[in-house]
Design a protein around this motif. Structure first.
Motif, PDB file in Angstrom:
ATOM      1  N   ALA A 104      14.156   7.914   2.514  1.00 15.70           N
ATOM      2  CA  ALA A 104      13.534   9.207   2.229  1.00 15.70           C
ATOM      3  C   ALA A 104      12.157   9.028   1.615  1.00 15.70           C
ATOM      4  CB  ALA A 104      14.432  10.023   1.296  1.00 15.70           C
ATOM      5  N   LYS A 105      12.036   8.148   0.647  1.00 15.24           N
ATOM      6  CA  LYS A 105      10.716   7.988   0.015  1.00 15.24           C
ATOM      7  C   LYS A 105       9.749   7.258   0.938  1.00 15.24           C
ATOM      8  CE  LYS A 105      12.545   4.322  -3.029  1.00 15.24           C
ATOM      9  NZ  LYS A 105      12.908   4.029  -4.429  1.00 15.24           N
ATOM     10  N   LEU A 106      10.268   6.355   1.762  1.00 11.09           N
ATOM     11  CA  LEU A 106       9.411   5.697   2.739  1.00 11.09           C
ATOM     12  C   LEU A 106       8.865   6.713   3.739  1.00 11.09           C
ATOM     13  CD1 LEU A 106       8.448   2.876   3.724  1.00 11.09           C
ATOM     14  CD2 LEU A 106      10.425   2.866   5.239  1.00 11.09           C
ATOM     15  N   ALA A 107       9.728   7.598   4.226  1.00 15.90           N
ATOM     16  CA  ALA A 107       9.299   8.611   5.187  1.00 15.90           C
ATOM     17  C   ALA A 107       8.285   9.563   4.561  1.00 15.90           C
ATOM     18  CB  ALA A 107      10.507   9.397   5.699  1.00 15.90           C
ATOM     19  N   ALA A 108       8.504   9.929   3.310  1.00 17.53           N
ATOM     20  CA  ALA A 108       7.599  10.865   2.637  1.00 17.53           C
ATOM     21  C   ALA A 108       6.187  10.305   2.545  1.00 17.53           C
ATOM     22  CB  ALA A 108       8.129  11.195   1.245  1.00 17.53           C
ATOM     23  N   VAL A 109       6.078   9.021   2.271  1.00 19.96           N
ATOM     24  CA  VAL A 109       4.757   8.403   2.116  1.00 19.96           C
ATOM     25  C   VAL A 109       4.122   8.077   3.463  1.00 19.96           C
ATOM     26  CG1 VAL A 109       3.516   6.381   1.238  1.00 19.96           C
ATOM     27  CG2 VAL A 109       5.250   7.504  -0.187  1.00 19.96           C
ATOM     28  N   LEU A 110       4.884   7.450   4.351  1.00 20.08           N
ATOM     29  CA  LEU A 110       4.296   7.023   5.624  1.00 20.08           C
ATOM     30  C   LEU A 110       4.101   8.164   6.608  1.00 20.08           C
ATOM     31  CD1 LEU A 110       5.807   3.485   6.294  1.00 20.08           C
ATOM     32  CD2 LEU A 110       3.775   4.163   5.006  1.00 20.08           C
ATOM     33  N   ALA A 111       4.642   9.339   6.298  1.00 20.09           N
ATOM     34  CA  ALA A 111       4.396  10.508   7.145  1.00 20.09           C
ATOM     35  C   ALA A 111       2.918  10.842   7.240  1.00 20.09           C
ATOM     36  CB  ALA A 111       5.163  11.717   6.611  1.00 20.09           C
ATOM     37  N   VAL A 112       2.155  10.481   6.215  1.00 17.21           N
ATOM     38  CA  VAL A 112       0.717  10.791   6.213  1.00 17.21           C
ATOM     39  C   VAL A 112      -0.124   9.540   6.469  1.00 17.21           C
ATOM     40  CG1 VAL A 112       1.055  12.760   4.683  1.00 17.21           C
ATOM     41  CG2 VAL A 112       0.525  10.518   3.699  1.00 17.21           C
ATOM     42  N   HIS A 113       0.517   8.475   6.934  1.00 17.95           N
ATOM     43  CA  HIS A 113      -0.196   7.257   7.290  1.00 17.95           C
ATOM     44  C   HIS A 113      -0.039   6.994   8.784  1.00 17.95           C
ATOM     45  CE1 HIS A 113       0.076   6.720   2.938  1.00 17.95           C
ATOM     46  NE2 HIS A 113      -0.863   5.799   3.037  1.00 17.95           N
ATOM     47  N   GLU A 114      -0.801   6.055   9.281  1.00 19.01           N
ATOM     48  CA  GLU A 114      -0.730   5.685  10.690  1.00 19.01           C
ATOM     49  C   GLU A 114      -0.091   4.305  10.837  1.00 19.01           C
ATOM     50  OE1 GLU A 114      -4.698   5.825  12.168  1.00 19.01           O
ATOM     51  OE2 GLU A 114      -4.793   8.022  12.205  1.00 19.01           O
ATOM     52  N   GLY A 115       0.363   4.028  12.037  1.00 18.06           N
ATOM     53  CA  GLY A 115       0.876   2.704  12.335  1.00 18.06           C
ATOM     54  C   GLY A 115       2.352   2.561  12.019  1.00 18.06           C
ATOM     55  N   PRO A 116       2.967   1.501  12.539  1.00 20.43           N
ATOM     56  CA  PRO A 116       4.401   1.274  12.353  1.00 20.43           C
ATOM     57  C   PRO A 116       4.749   0.840  10.929  1.00 20.43           C
ATOM     58  CG  PRO A 116       3.419  -0.571  13.526  1.00 20.43           C
ATOM     59  CD  PRO A 116       2.346   0.468  13.397  1.00 20.43           C
ATOM     60  N   VAL A 117       5.987   1.053  10.563  1.00 18.14           N
ATOM     61  CA  VAL A 117       6.460   0.662   9.228  1.00 18.14           C
ATOM     62  C   VAL A 117       6.276  -0.834   9.011  1.00 18.14           C
ATOM     63  CG1 VAL A 117       8.496   0.547   7.730  1.00 18.14           C
ATOM     64  CG2 VAL A 117       8.139   2.541   9.202  1.00 18.14           C
ATOM     65  N   GLU A 118       6.497  -1.596  10.052  1.00 18.17           N
ATOM     66  CA  GLU A 118       6.403  -3.057   9.959  1.00 18.17           C
ATOM     67  C   GLU A 118       5.082  -3.513   9.350  1.00 18.17           C
ATOM     68  OE1 GLU A 118       7.212  -6.850  12.937  1.00 18.17           O
ATOM     69  OE2 GLU A 118       6.670  -4.894  13.778  1.00 18.17           O
ATOM     70  N   GLU A 119       4.019  -2.757   9.601  1.00 24.65           N
ATOM     71  CA  GLU A 119       2.702  -3.177   9.125  1.00 24.65           C
ATOM     72  C   GLU A 119       2.490  -2.888   7.645  1.00 24.65           C
ATOM     73  OE1 GLU A 119      -0.227  -1.523  11.748  1.00 24.65           O
ATOM     74  OE2 GLU A 119       0.382  -2.812  13.422  1.00 24.65           O
ATOM     75  N   TYR A 120       3.496  -2.297   6.983  1.00 26.89           N
ATOM     76  CA  TYR A 120       3.403  -2.022   5.546  1.00 26.89           C
ATOM     77  C   TYR A 120       4.359  -2.896   4.726  1.00 26.89           C
ATOM     78  CZ  TYR A 120       0.728   2.071   6.967  1.00 26.89           C
ATOM     79  OH  TYR A 120      -0.234   2.900   7.509  1.00 26.89           O
ATOM     80  N   LEU A 121       5.055  -3.833   5.376  1.00 32.21           N
ATOM     81  CA  LEU A 121       6.009  -4.690   4.675  1.00 32.21           C
ATOM     82  C   LEU A 121       5.316  -5.613   3.679  1.00 32.21           C
ATOM     83  CD1 LEU A 121       8.374  -5.664   7.624  1.00 32.21           C
ATOM     84  CD2 LEU A 121       8.925  -4.165   5.690  1.00 32.21           C
ATOM     85  N   ASN A 122       6.022  -5.929   2.614  1.00 34.01           N
ATOM     86  CA  ASN A 122       5.452  -6.728   1.536  1.00 34.01           C
ATOM     87  C   ASN A 122       5.063  -8.134   1.978  1.00 34.01           C
ATOM     88  OD1 ASN A 122       5.017  -7.338  -1.442  1.00 34.01           O
ATOM     89  ND2 ASN A 122       6.616  -8.804  -0.966  1.00 34.01           N
ATOM     90  N   LEU A 123       5.946  -8.816   2.731  1.00 29.76           N
ATOM     91  CA  LEU A 123       5.707 -10.215   3.067  1.00 29.76           C
ATOM     92  C   LEU A 123       4.745 -10.401   4.230  1.00 29.76           C
ATOM     93  CD1 LEU A 123       9.322 -11.709   2.727  1.00 29.76           C
ATOM     94  CD2 LEU A 123       7.426 -11.884   1.097  1.00 29.76           C
ATOM     95  N   THR A 124       4.756  -9.476   5.187  1.00 31.12           N
ATOM     96  CA  THR A 124       3.989  -9.703   6.416  1.00 31.12           C
ATOM     97  C   THR A 124       3.051  -8.555   6.776  1.00 31.12           C
ATOM     98  OG1 THR A 124       5.823  -8.785   7.724  1.00 31.12           O
ATOM     99  CG2 THR A 124       5.805 -11.179   7.377  1.00 31.12           C
ATOM    100  N   GLY A 125       3.064  -7.486   6.027  1.00 30.91           N
ATOM    101  CA  GLY A 125       2.279  -6.310   6.383  1.00 30.91           C
ATOM    102  C   GLY A 125       0.780  -6.519   6.274  1.00 30.91           C
ATOM    103  N   ILE A 126       0.039  -5.696   7.042  1.00 31.71           N
ATOM    104  CA  ILE A 126      -1.426  -5.816   7.048  1.00 31.71           C
ATOM    105  C   ILE A 126      -2.114  -4.514   6.646  1.00 31.71           C
ATOM    106  CG2 ILE A 126      -1.451  -7.634   8.798  1.00 31.71           C
ATOM    107  CD1 ILE A 126      -2.039  -5.450  10.885  1.00 31.71           C
TER     108      ILE A 126
END
Length: 393
Positions: A104-126
């Motif tokens: 729920a909190k991930l969806a709330a924040v990334l709803a206003v961002h672009e790109g896939p969730v994978e690109e926001y991951l801690n270890l590998t995100g860009i």
């Protein structure tokens, strides 16, 4: 002098019946398009009715999203984020255990961002998180994860886990109502309760611990240890359920600020590779990790023993630390959870890969009072496989 940085959710309502504060929170944000993110099981057993009937009585329209699974994989998060972006919602309500709240909190924040969730991951995100996103209210129905007060969303990958983390993931309001946990089955009560206990214990021995988190962690240990068996045995015990909800909430505040370490680092691969529920993965590892790092924090282990209901007055710190580990072993067994990896059909041949994946959890391992490299991690997994508490040479 050490400086502690402390971050807390802006607003929390705790206590029996606190769910009634949901509608004022919705009205505060003048929300018209509500999205409820929840586990389908909560809908099936009727628990969600306590939330939806409240909204219905106020004629507040909402959409239910229940395509949620425990230990959610990246694909589950991607689908929810896409759905949220397309739906043009203006407030997210997360209801359930850690998986529902994290998503729920991930969806709330990334709803206003672009790109896939994978690109926001801690270890590998860009990609960086740059916007606060939609307002969110988080309502836990378990007493374990503390997700309602943290800025972390945990996702399962192929063999381990990774997180998306940013202070924008913090809830605008958390509602912790023990009444919502009454129908929790005994094994889930036990596993989530040990999860919360682990949060408090690891926060207390963390290298980032401070006076504020120490107080929170010890009180959480007291509340949970005195009530977990009662709640697991008799789910209708209102006092025990209240202790567990408050204990989980307080433990969440403690570990969000001080951090967790070795137990969680080693638990993540168990969830990723063998799909162990997170609380059970923590439970099966807790005595072995604490037994291994015991020498690095004997005074704090003595404090934990006292918070668990023991008495270190007539023991040396070393003796008290051993007694603390013994009590943790007994507690896991007493609430009916497996005490060795073999009970989950995890073969000894898996330990090398588990070790490799756990060693990648640098963010968590950095908080351990005893440095844990690959050799140490392997020894702990072996101990959990053999059922024998290991210690460093």
């Amino acid at each position: 002098m050490t400086v502690s940085k402390l971050v807390f959710t802006p607003l929390s309502y705790t206590g029996w019946g606190s769910l009634e504060y949901l509608t004022p929170e919705i009205e505060k944000h003048e929300a018209k398009r509500l999205l409820i993110v929840t586990d389908p099981l909560l809908q099936q057993i009727g628990l969600l009715d306590q939330v939806t009937s409240l909204l219905d009585s106020q004629q507040l329209p909402y959409t239910l999203y229940t395509d949620i699974v425990p230990e959610p994989p990246l694909e589950t998060a991607e689908k929810l984020v896409h759905y949220t972006r397309e739906g043009q919602f203006d407030l997210i309500i997360g209801v359930g255990g850690g998986s529902s709240l994290d998503l729920a909190k991930l969806a709330a924040v990334l709803a206003v961002h672009e790109g896939p969730v994978e690109e926001y991951l801690n270890l590998t995100g860009i990609r960086p998180i740059t916007k606060k996103g939609l307002p969110k209210v988080l309502i836990p129905t378990t007493s374990g994860t503390g997700s309602e007060v943290t800025n972390i969303a945990v996702l399962s990958l192929d063999s381990s886990k990774d997180v998306v983390t940013h202070d924008y993931l913090l809830a605008d309001a958390a509602i912790v109502d023990p009444a919502l946990t009454v129908s929790l089955p005994p094994r889930v009560t036990a596993a989530t309760g040990i999860d919360a206990l682990t949060h408090a214990i690891e926060a207390y021995v963390s290298v980032n611990a401070g006076p504020t988190t120490d107080g929170l962690a010890l009180q959480a240990i007291r509340l949970i240890s005195r009530s977990l068996q009662k709640a697991a045995t008799n789910g209708d015990d209102q006092a025990a359920r209240t202790d567990m909800s408050h204990g989980s909430y307080i433990a969440g505040l403690a570990f969000f600020n001080a951090g967790v370490a070795g137990v969680h680092a080693l638990a993540y691969p168990l969830g990723g590779q063998f799909h162990l529920p997170h609380g059970e993965a923590n439970a099966v590892l807790l005595p072995y990790v604490m037994g291994y790092i015991r020498k690095s924090c004997t005074k704090r282990m003595a404090d934990i023993l006292n918070a668990l209901g023991g008495n270190s007055s007539f023991l040396s710190e070393k003796e008290a630390s051993y007694e603390c580990v013994r009590r943790l072993e007994l507690l896991v067994k007493d609430v009916g959870l497996p005490a060795v990896l073999g009970e989950y059909n995890i073969p000894v041949t898996a330990l090398d890969q588990l070790t490799e994946d756990a060693h990648e959890q640098k963010r968590l391992l950095a908080r351990s009072p005893l440095p844990l490299g690959e050799d140490e991690i392997r020894a702990i997994y072996q101990a959990a496989f053999d059922g024998v508490i290991a210690e460093p040479e």
